[in-house]
Design a protein around this motif. Structure first.
Motif, PDB file in Angstrom:
ATOM      1  N   LEU A  55      37.007  36.456  47.668  1.00  0.00           N
ATOM      2  CA  LEU A  55      37.937  37.345  46.761  1.00  0.00           C
ATOM      3  C   LEU A  55      38.126  36.621  45.561  1.00  0.00           C
ATOM      4  O   LEU A  55      38.638  36.748  44.357  1.00  0.00           O
ATOM      5  N   PHE A  56      38.083  35.188  45.530  1.00  0.00           N
ATOM      6  CA  PHE A  56      38.394  34.310  44.381  1.00  0.00           C
ATOM      7  C   PHE A  56      37.163  33.498  43.911  1.00  0.00           C
ATOM      8  O   PHE A  56      37.048  33.197  42.524  1.00  0.00           O
ATOM      9  N   ARG A  57      36.339  33.218  44.843  1.00  0.00           N
ATOM     10  CA  ARG A  57      35.044  32.599  44.106  1.00  0.00           C
ATOM     11  C   ARG A  57      34.066  32.459  45.317  1.00  0.00           C
ATOM     12  O   ARG A  57      34.112  32.720  46.402  1.00  0.00           O
ATOM     13  N   PHE A  85      42.316  40.421  55.777  1.00  0.00           N
ATOM     14  CA  PHE A  85      43.538  40.044  55.587  1.00  0.00           C
ATOM     15  C   PHE A  85      44.142  39.669  56.751  1.00  0.00           C
ATOM     16  O   PHE A  85      45.360  39.017  57.005  1.00  0.00           O
ATOM     17  N   THR A 115      43.984  33.666  56.362  1.00  0.00           N
ATOM     18  CA  THR A 115      43.491  32.692  55.631  1.00  0.00           C
ATOM     19  C   THR A 115      42.851  33.498  54.286  1.00  0.00           C
ATOM     20  O   THR A 115      43.046  34.689  54.199  1.00  0.00           O
ATOM     21  N   LEU A 116      42.197  32.758  53.524  1.00  0.00           N
ATOM     22  CA  LEU A 116      41.542  33.323  52.216  1.00  0.00           C
ATOM     23  C   LEU A 116      40.707  34.474  52.788  1.00  0.00           C
ATOM     24  O   LEU A 116      40.108  34.321  53.656  1.00  0.00           O
ATOM     25  N   PRO A 117      40.547  35.642  52.161  1.00  0.00           N
ATOM     26  CA  PRO A 117      39.946  36.890  52.804  1.00  0.00           C
ATOM     27  C   PRO A 117      38.453  36.475  52.898  1.00  0.00           C
ATOM     28  O   PRO A 117      37.737  35.969  52.163  1.00  0.00           O
TER      29      PRO A 117
END
Lengths: 364, 416
Positions: free
Chosen positions: A42-44, A323, A327-329
């Motif tokens: 989702l972020f990188r 989710f 943890t990070l998705p």
């Protein structure tokens, strides 16, 4: 020239829909395919991981469980809701008193919020809830019910035998005889109960943990089975509306001819109604399969009280991958699982079309 | 005359548009259950305090973690969002949250020294502070005094061991009027007991600890109430969570945090209740607990475009006045050191006493933050919940269920 302008105006009219499809479906689909080959969170995106997500997916026992649950859920719920919807539609297609009331009553579960209905079901099905109370009552009063039933059958048999012996055309389920049988059964049961000849069955309170369990019935986890019952109850009425619409198109003459030929209600259903509404049947089954394969909300709500492994479905697995682990998705894994679900849905619908009901009508 | 009037109207219109444009809207998104409190706090302490700023409360009903991740990734996160210690590390790892150190360094109201150190540590990663803790909580034993009196059983106390506590629950159990304890197969309730029994977070080799003797011992004790028939889960008796069963006086005991007090105050304010520390494993032995805390965080690019003003709102929300107000309303324990000596804690009122117990429990040895590091809380707790459910329902032995839980966590950790 005129043709070209027709084409252009047609295209302009289609443009809003095409645009929506391109953005909400095509773009999202292509992105999902791309993400399924990466470790996007989702972020990188740090790595292109090839088929790793798919390999991990099929080696994850939780995914295999979700896959099995989804297939079983789709098969049982679609078949049951189609059957009950057709049955309801046929009944409500008759000219009976209070038809509008019954149609509205049966449709109520569809318009109520899924979350609210699931919550009410969870409440009804708790260990000390109404369903278990009802099962206990039925179990404890079984001797009375069995006795009453036996008396009804005996009295009915005697009356029918008597009539037929005297040349009267008595039907096996003659309503007048049935009424007398019920009256006799009530009197006999009450009397025998009063004198203590028949007593309630002494059994422990039924305390089935419908949701908080890993117990299974015929290999299906009880919590999933509970969701199935709930889902059939809430979806069948929608399908019923579709069937009702389809039934309006079946020519009355066919039933009149069948009546003249002495067809039974079952024969009329089997040989006239079902073939005549094949396109509706195809629609109902297809919608049912898509809806059940993608069932999410009821699994999500009950996962709060039921063990995850008892209620997880493919759609919920996708959400869990994003989710659930906190943890990070894991968008890569979730995308891979979503694509497996999409392909599975397509294959199941096509298979059904090939071997089950197709959209081709009876008349064609 | 008409021209003059029109000109004046035009000027007024332009000015009002200009003024309206200057107004900065700051959004604050929190758990929907906080709505009455936060609207009250905003109305009392925030409205009109920062010129040109309007703070808008956004109640979030969905899973807050999902909301935070989704909006942070999309760049649509609110100006102020909750950061739960449970997933604070993940929040920091997104790179989408702004470190607050530079703002706190320049602040005249908020200083790091004012805050309880453990709450600062909970939101500090790689030397950067990502949230200002708004309050904190821990678990305590809530008991219904009337039920214990009716059965002539001594109240749960700080001296209780696992065994004496079990005995008290067995004696106070009085079905169907009330049940001894309402306890769900909840990892957040179970793990403090497992840690107290000696279970490490992970084994030394980094694998799952649930198959260790300490974990099994704790699981055996935690589930014994259901297996003996002296305890129920909230679902068993038609409640959404154990606290609701306690408020409705259907359970003599529950294990909850300070969050149980607002429902008691709202729905059954005359409930005669008390609170005690979680029991010790043995007399004078270890005792576990979790420290729960939520902080206010800010995205790197807040939608208002005014991080300075956003921090000012956070300053007000964590100011001594607001924290004292929240404390007195019985909602939570403030994160400011100065308020820990508040006269509120000395009151004999059951709410004040329970709040004091919750606060003191956080300072006991064995209390650890409710955080799971890189393992992920969902990965860690889901196998535990499944194991506890199986044991409680008698569908697996402690041995089988905990070994299976360990295997599942190992799989999630990438260890076969």
């Amino acid at each position: 020239m005129r043709k070209r302008s027709d084409w252009a105006s047609g295209f302009i009219f289609l443009l809003p829909l095409l645009f929506t499809l391109a953005v909400a479906f095509l773009y999202a689909f292509v992105r999902t395919v791309y993400f399924s080959f990466t470790d996007y969170n989702l972020f990188r995106i740090t790595h292109f991981v090839g088929f790793d997500n798919y390999v991990q997916l099929f080696s994850d026992p939780r995914f295999m469980l979700a896959l099995t649950h989804s297939l079983v859920f789709a098969a049982i719920v679609t078949a049951s809701q189609t059957f009950f919807a057709l049955l309801l539609a046929v009944v409500l297609n008759q000219k009976i008193r209070g038809l509008t009331f019954f149609r509205a009553t049966y449709y109520v579960p569809c318009i109520a919020s899924s979350v609210a209905i699931t919550t009410v079901f969870v409440w009804l099905m708790n260990r000390r809830g109404t369903i278990n109370w009802l099962l206990t009552a039925i179990g404890r009063n079984f001797p009375f019910v069995a006795l009453g039933l036996a008396v009804v059958i005996a009295v009915q048999a005697i009356q029918v035998y008597w009539d037929r012996r005297h040349g009267l055309p008595a039907r096996a389920l003659d309503p007048v005889h049935l009424g007398i049988g019920l009256l006799a059964a009530t009197v006999v049961t009450v009397m025998l109960a009063q004198f203590g000849v028949v007593r309630p069955y002494s059994m422990a309170e039924v305390a089935i943990p419908w949701f908080t369990t890993r117990q299974a019935f015929l290999g299906i986890p009880l919590p999933l089975l509970s969701i199935m019952m709930l889902n059939i109850w809430t979806t069948a009425p929608t399908m019923m509306i579709l069937f009702l619409a389809g039934l309006q198109d079946v020519p009355r003459e066919l039933y009149e001819v069948a009546d003249l030929d002495g067809a039974t209600p079952w024969q009329k259903l089997r040989y006239i109604t079902v073939p005549a509404i094949r396109p509706v049947m195809f629609l109902v089954i297809t919608l049912g399969l898509i809806g059940t394969l993608q069932m999410f909300d009821q699994a999500a709500i009950t996962s709060g009280i039921a063990p995850l492994e008892s209620v997880i479905t493919l759609a919920y697995y996708v959400y869990w991958s994003l989710f659930g682990a906190r943890t990070l998705p894991r968008v890569g894994m979730a995308s891979a699982a979503a694509l497996v679900l999409a392909v599975l849905t397509l294959v199941v619908v096509l298979l059904q079309r090939r071997v089950g009901f197709s959209e081709r009508g009876w008349y064609s | 005359m008409r021209r003059i009037l029109l000109s004046v109207l035009l000027v007024v219109l332009v000015c009002s548009v200009g003024l309206a444009q200057e107004k900065v809207i700051i959004t604050l998104a929190g758990h929907s259950v906080d709505t009455p409190l936060m609207q009250d706090v905003l109305a009392r302490f925030v409205v009109g305090k920062i010129p040109g700023v309007e703070v808008v409360w956004e109640p979030i009903t969905e899973d807050y973690f999902a909301f935070a991740m989704r909006t942070l990734a999309a760049g649509t996160a609110p100006d102020i969002l909750y950061l739960d210690v449970y997933w604070a590390r993940e929040g920091a790892e997104t790179g989408a949250l702004a470190p607050l150190d530079q703002y706190i360094a320049q602040s005249k109201i908020l200083h790091k020294e004012d805050l309880i150190p453990v709450l600062l540590d909970a939101f500090t990663f790689d030397g950067n502070l990502y949230a200002i803790s708004k309050d904190f909580n821990s678990l305590v034993i809530y008991y219904n005094k009337d039920m214990f009196d009716a059965k002539g059983v001594p109240y749960p106390s700080a001296d209780d061991t696992w065994l004496t506590f079990l005995e008290k629950i067995a004696r106070v159990h009085n079905p169907p009027e009330w049940y001894g304890i309402c306890l769900n197969a909840d990892a957040a309730r179970f793990l403090p007991f497992a840690f107290a029994a000696g279970m490490p977070f992970l084994k030394e080799d980094g694998s799952a600890p649930f198959d260790l003797a300490a974990a099994k011992y704790a699981a055996d004790w935690f589930t014994i109430f259901q297996r003996l028939g002296i305890g129920v889960t909230s679902a068993d008796i038609g409640f959404g969570w154990p606290g609701a069963a306690f408020v409705a006086e259907k359970a003599a005991v529950v294990i909850e945090g300070g969050w149980l007090m607002p429902p008691i105050r709202g729905e059954n304010p005359t409930l005669n209740f008390g609170a005690a520390f979680l029991p010790e494993v043995w007399q004078g032995g270890p005792r576990g607990n979790y420290l729960f805390t939520v902080g206010y965080a800010m995205p790197v690019n807040p939608p208002s475009g005014r991080p300075d003003l956003v921090f000012k709102v956070i300053e007000i929300l964590t100011s001594p006045e607001v924290q004292e107000y929240i404390l007195k309303s019985g909602h939570a324990i403030p994160s400011r050191k100065a308020l820990l000596g508040s006269p509120f804690f000395q009151q004999v009122d059951p709410f004040a006493q329970a709040t004091k117990t919750v606060f003191e429990a956080t300072a006991l040895p064995g209390t650890v933050p409710f955080a799971f590091g890189a393992v992920g809380g969902g990965n860690y707790m889901t196998p535990v919940v499944e194991a506890l459910t199986l044991i409680m329902q008698g569908e697996a032995t402690v041995e089988e269920a905990m070994n299976a839980a360990a295997a599942k966590l190992n799989l999630a950790l990438g260890l076969k």
